[in-house]
Design an enzyme around this catalytic site. Structure first.
Site, PDB file in Angstrom:
ATOM      1  N   SER A  98      34.100  45.992  -4.389  1.00 47.85           N
ATOM      2  CA  SER A  98      33.010  45.395  -4.986  1.00 47.85           C
ATOM      3  C   SER A  98      33.395  45.035  -6.209  1.00 47.85           C
ATOM      4  O   SER A  98      34.150  45.536  -7.150  1.00 47.85           O
ATOM      5  CB  SER A  98      31.701  46.398  -5.172  1.00 47.85           C
ATOM      6  N   GLY A 149       8.266  -4.309  12.469  1.00 47.93           N
ATOM      7  CA  GLY A 149       8.979  -3.147  11.865  1.00 47.93           C
ATOM      8  C   GLY A 149       8.403  -1.785  11.346  1.00 47.93           C
ATOM      9  O   GLY A 149       8.975  -0.842  11.047  1.00 47.93           O
ATOM     10  N   ARG A 164       0.889  -1.303  -0.069  1.00 48.78           N
ATOM     11  CA  ARG A 164       0.105   0.046  -0.120  1.00 48.78           C
ATOM     12  C   ARG A 164       0.817   1.161   0.021  1.00 48.78           C
ATOM     13  O   ARG A 164       0.332   2.262  -0.133  1.00 48.78           O
ATOM     14  CB  ARG A 164      -0.883  -0.044   1.048  1.00 48.78           C
ATOM     15  N   ASN A 204       1.066   1.475   7.205  1.00 48.32           N
ATOM     16  CA  ASN A 204       0.764   0.773   6.028  1.00 48.32           C
ATOM     17  C   ASN A 204       0.588   1.393   4.826  1.00 48.32           C
ATOM     18  O   ASN A 204       0.798   1.047   3.669  1.00 48.32           O
ATOM     19  CB  ASN A 204      -0.537  -0.011   6.590  1.00 48.32           C
ATOM     20  N   GLN A 247      12.344 -14.668   5.397  1.00 47.85           N
ATOM     21  CA  GLN A 247      11.041 -15.494   5.466  1.00 47.85           C
ATOM     22  C   GLN A 247      10.959 -15.499   3.849  1.00 47.85           C
ATOM     23  O   GLN A 247      10.710 -14.403   3.438  1.00 47.85           O
ATOM     24  CB  GLN A 247      10.108 -14.639   6.252  1.00 47.85           C
ATOM     25  N   ALA A 303      37.851  48.382  -6.887  1.00 44.62           N
ATOM     26  CA  ALA A 303      36.539  47.787  -7.010  1.00 44.62           C
ATOM     27  C   ALA A 303      36.328  47.492  -8.562  1.00 44.62           C
ATOM     28  O   ALA A 303      37.267  47.930  -9.333  1.00 44.62           O
ATOM     29  CB  ALA A 303      35.138  48.972  -7.095  1.00 44.62           C
TER      30      ALA A 303
HETATM   31  C1  UD1 Z   1      -1.240  -7.714  12.700  1.00 43.23           C
HETATM   32  C2  UD1 Z   1      -1.807  -8.618  13.808  1.00 43.23           C
HETATM   33  C3  UD1 Z   1      -2.945  -7.942  14.105  1.00 43.23           C
HETATM   34  C4  UD1 Z   1      -2.609  -6.301  14.722  1.00 43.23           C
HETATM   35  C5  UD1 Z   1      -1.816  -5.734  14.085  1.00 43.23           C
HETATM   36  C6  UD1 Z   1      -1.296  -4.320  14.570  1.00 43.23           C
HETATM   37  C7  UD1 Z   1      -1.655 -10.927  13.209  1.00 43.23           C
HETATM   38  C8  UD1 Z   1      -2.001 -12.149  12.385  1.00 43.23           C
HETATM   39  N1  UD1 Z   1      -2.230  -9.672  13.077  1.00 43.23           N
HETATM   40  O1  UD1 Z   1      -2.091  -7.641  11.568  1.00 43.23           O
HETATM   41  O2  UD1 Z   1      -3.835  -8.625  15.411  1.00 43.23           O
HETATM   42  O3  UD1 Z   1      -3.770  -5.882  15.217  1.00 43.23           O
HETATM   43  O4  UD1 Z   1      -0.946  -6.477  13.370  1.00 43.23           O
HETATM   44  O5  UD1 Z   1      -0.867  -3.565  13.680  1.00 43.23           O
HETATM   45  O6  UD1 Z   1      -0.454 -11.166  13.719  1.00 43.23           O
HETATM   46  N2  UD1 Z   1       5.222  -9.574   8.596  1.00 43.23           N
HETATM   47  C9  UD1 Z   1       6.045 -10.722   8.100  1.00 43.23           C
HETATM   48  N3  UD1 Z   1       5.709 -11.711   7.446  1.00 43.23           N
HETATM   49  C10 UD1 Z   1       4.517 -11.977   7.126  1.00 43.23           C
HETATM   50  C11 UD1 Z   1       3.521 -11.126   7.586  1.00 43.23           C
HETATM   51  C12 UD1 Z   1       3.976  -9.904   8.144  1.00 43.23           C
HETATM   52  O7  UD1 Z   1       7.157 -10.184   8.425  1.00 43.23           O
HETATM   53  O8  UD1 Z   1       4.247 -13.053   6.473  1.00 43.23           O
HETATM   54  C13 UD1 Z   1       5.402  -8.491   9.150  1.00 43.23           C
HETATM   55  C14 UD1 Z   1       5.021  -7.477   8.324  1.00 43.23           C
HETATM   56  O9  UD1 Z   1       6.068  -6.847   7.692  1.00 43.23           O
HETATM   57  C15 UD1 Z   1       4.726  -6.282   9.512  1.00 43.23           C
HETATM   58  C16 UD1 Z   1       4.206  -7.139  10.411  1.00 43.23           C
HETATM   59  O10 UD1 Z   1       4.432  -8.622  10.412  1.00 43.23           O
HETATM   60  O11 UD1 Z   1       5.801  -5.559  10.061  1.00 43.23           O
HETATM   61  C17 UD1 Z   1       2.637  -7.068  10.859  1.00 43.23           C
HETATM   62  O12 UD1 Z   1       1.941  -7.383   9.387  1.00 43.23           O
HETATM   63  P1  UD1 Z   1       0.682  -7.260   8.843  1.00 43.23           P
HETATM   64  O13 UD1 Z   1       0.492  -7.819   7.772  1.00 43.23           O
HETATM   65  O14 UD1 Z   1       0.800  -5.521   8.791  1.00 43.23           O
HETATM   66  O15 UD1 Z   1      -0.312  -7.445   9.896  1.00 43.23           O
HETATM   67  P2  UD1 Z   1      -1.746  -6.815  10.122  1.00 43.23           P
HETATM   68  O16 UD1 Z   1      -2.632  -7.587   9.204  1.00 43.23           O
HETATM   69  O17 UD1 Z   1      -1.688  -5.506  10.340  1.00 43.23           O
HETATM   70 CA    CA Z   2       0.052  -3.790   9.860  1.00 45.08          CA
END
Ligand code: UD1
Ligand code: CA
Length: 464
Positions: A411, A110, A18, A233, A82, A429
């Protein structure tokens, strides 16, 4: 301390679609530093406070090379890859081989850069056998995982937005994404995670219900204020975090005794340290490391980047000061540009439309209007007339100009470097000086003035 050392995992593998950006989300700038720098700084401070020597584990996926290049030599962290983004549970599983099954593991996102150390300390103060969740009560919980509690208030689990039923969607207590997990239980719980949910992902949040089932105490710790749990996000959220960070930085300067004409119209993209009675007008931007001495005044709409401003000095409006040192009681601007390598001694005056680069000006020297001074050593009390240019570049190399104490440069003179102007010398100057001008005397290069009497200027023919 009897507790096993704290371990920290930072999740940063998400692509950040996003943001619509070519660079990894966690490298987007906030207050002049990358998002990940803020999170790492918080993590490192916490590890240090708790006496843990385990460096944080960064889970990365997209833009690994860029991320590594950014952090190289800056932050000590361990890397866990990952390969595919299969959810936050899968992300923590990627870090598992680097974790010890002792003590607790703090999971940070992060992309949540404004968490306070004090909030995380409150999380750490929970019983060490517990699973602790940093929660927040928000007006609009859309998008967040909801905290599910039993009738007696005990946490039962977390349900994600897309899996929640109508009653659950109405819950305003949310998961901030920051969890503190007993390390010995982690592998077992992660191994049991399924992906039978709306997103087909392995949710880290599912371990909460597992903990409840296993009789592990689960506690929710509310964040001190709603701003610190803000996640990034999209660009709008990044902008909101930037405002919040700037608000905090401005507040800190006010606490330190700085007068800010408007705390909402200041941007700090780096570190500023200040003396007493500093005054800062609106629209000022600080970048890198900036040091302001006692009584310094910064006028409206100045940019200071890696600059040291001595006590009593004044930077007048619309000036750009970069990589420069300004001595006590000197005055710079309005509309001045100090470039890297500029050193002004005490009581120096640099006026409008004067550019100085890699040059030193001695005590009391003045260049008040329209000049370029590059690669020059300029003595004390020298007066640089309007329009003076050091011609420091011959198309291939840069050359130095040396001007002795008390010299007076008329100047609109061009000083063709390498060249030396002696002490107390006067340059007439409009001169072009390409050889040494001896001390004391008047040196000038100028065609003799002549007059053609009775000369007729061409005139327009009268309209017929
Ligand atoms: C997550 C939480 C949600 C919480 C929210 C807060 C879960 C399932 N949900 O949702 O309960 O309210 O954060 O902001 O945990 N990431 C990875 N690998 C992945 C997926 C995500 O490293 O496969 C990292 C993303 O880069 C990010 C963090 O994990 O830094 C959170 O992931 P994101 O997809 O933003 O989770 P949310 O849907 O916001
Ligand atoms: Ca998030």
């Amino acid at each position: 301390m009897t507790d096993a050392p704290l371990q920290i995992v930072i999740l940063a593998a998400g692509q950040g679609k996003r943001m619509r950006s070519a660079r990894p989300k966690v490298l987007q700038p906030l207050g002049g530093r990358a998002l990940i720098d803020h999170v790492l700084a918080t993590a490192e401070a916490l590890l240090q406070e708790t006496g843990s020597t385990a460096s944080p584990v960064l889970v990365y996926g997209h833009g690994g090379d860029e991320l590594k290049a950014h952090l190289e030599g800056v932050a000590a962290c361990r890397w866990a890859h990952q390969a595919a983004q299969r959810g936050t549970g899968d992300a923590v599983a990627a870090a598992l081989p680097l974790l010890e099954p002792r003590g607790r593991v703090l999971v940070l996102c992060g992309d949540v850069p404004l968490l306070r150390g004090s909030t995380l300390r409150a999380l750490l103060a929970t019983p060490h056998e517990a699973l602790a969740i940093l929660t927040a009560s928000v007006d609009d919980p859309t998008g967040y995982g909801r905290i599910l509690r039993a009738a007696d208030g005990a946490v039962r689990g977390i349900v994600e937005q897309r899996d929640a039923g109508p009653d659950q969607l109405a819950v305003r207590e949310i998961n901030t994404g920051t969890l503190l997990i007993p390390a010995a239980r982690l592998a077992g719980w992660l191994g049991r995670l399924g992906d039978d949910n709306a997103q087909g992902e392995r949710y880290l949040t599912d371990i909460v219900a597992m903990a409840v089932a296993d009789g592990v105490p689960v506690v929710g710790v509310p964040a001190a204020d709603e701003t610190e749990i803000l996640g990034v996000n999209d660009r709008a959220q990044l902008a909101r975090c930037e405002r919040e960070l700037q608000r905090r930085l401005a507040e800190r300067l006010l606490d330190e005794g700085v007068t800010l004409r408007d705390p909402a119209r200041l941007d700090v993209r780096g570190d500023v340290s200040v003396g007493r009675d500093v005054e800062i007008d609106v629209g000022v931007i600080f970048e890198g490391r900036v040091v302001l001495g006692d009584g310094v005044r910064i006028g409206a709409h100045c940019i200071l980047r890696d600059a040291i401003i001595g006590p009593g000095a004044r930077i007048e409006p619309f000036s750009l000061v970069e990589g420069a040192r300004v001595g006590p009681n000197s005055v710079v601007g309005p509309y001045a540009r100090l470039r890297p390598g500029t050193e002004l001694a005490q009581d120096v005056h640099i006026g409008n439309f004067v550019e100085v680069k890699n040059s030193r000006l001695g005590t009391g020297a003045k260049a008040n209007h329209l000049s370029y001074l590059g690669d020059a050593a300029i003595g004390a009390r020298v007066n640089i007339g309007a329009g003076t240019i050091t011609c420091n570049y011959d198309g291939a190399a840069k050359h130095r100009t040396v001007i002795g104490d008390d010299a007076f440069i008329g100047s609109n003179s061009s000083l063709v470097a390498p060249v030396t102007i002696g002490e107390d010398a006067t340059i007439g100057a409009g001169s072009v000086i390409s050889r040494e001008a001896p001390p004391g005397g008047l040196t000038l290069t100028r065609a003799a003035q002549k007059t053609i009497p009775g000369w007729q200027r061409p005139r327009k023919k009268p309209a017929s």
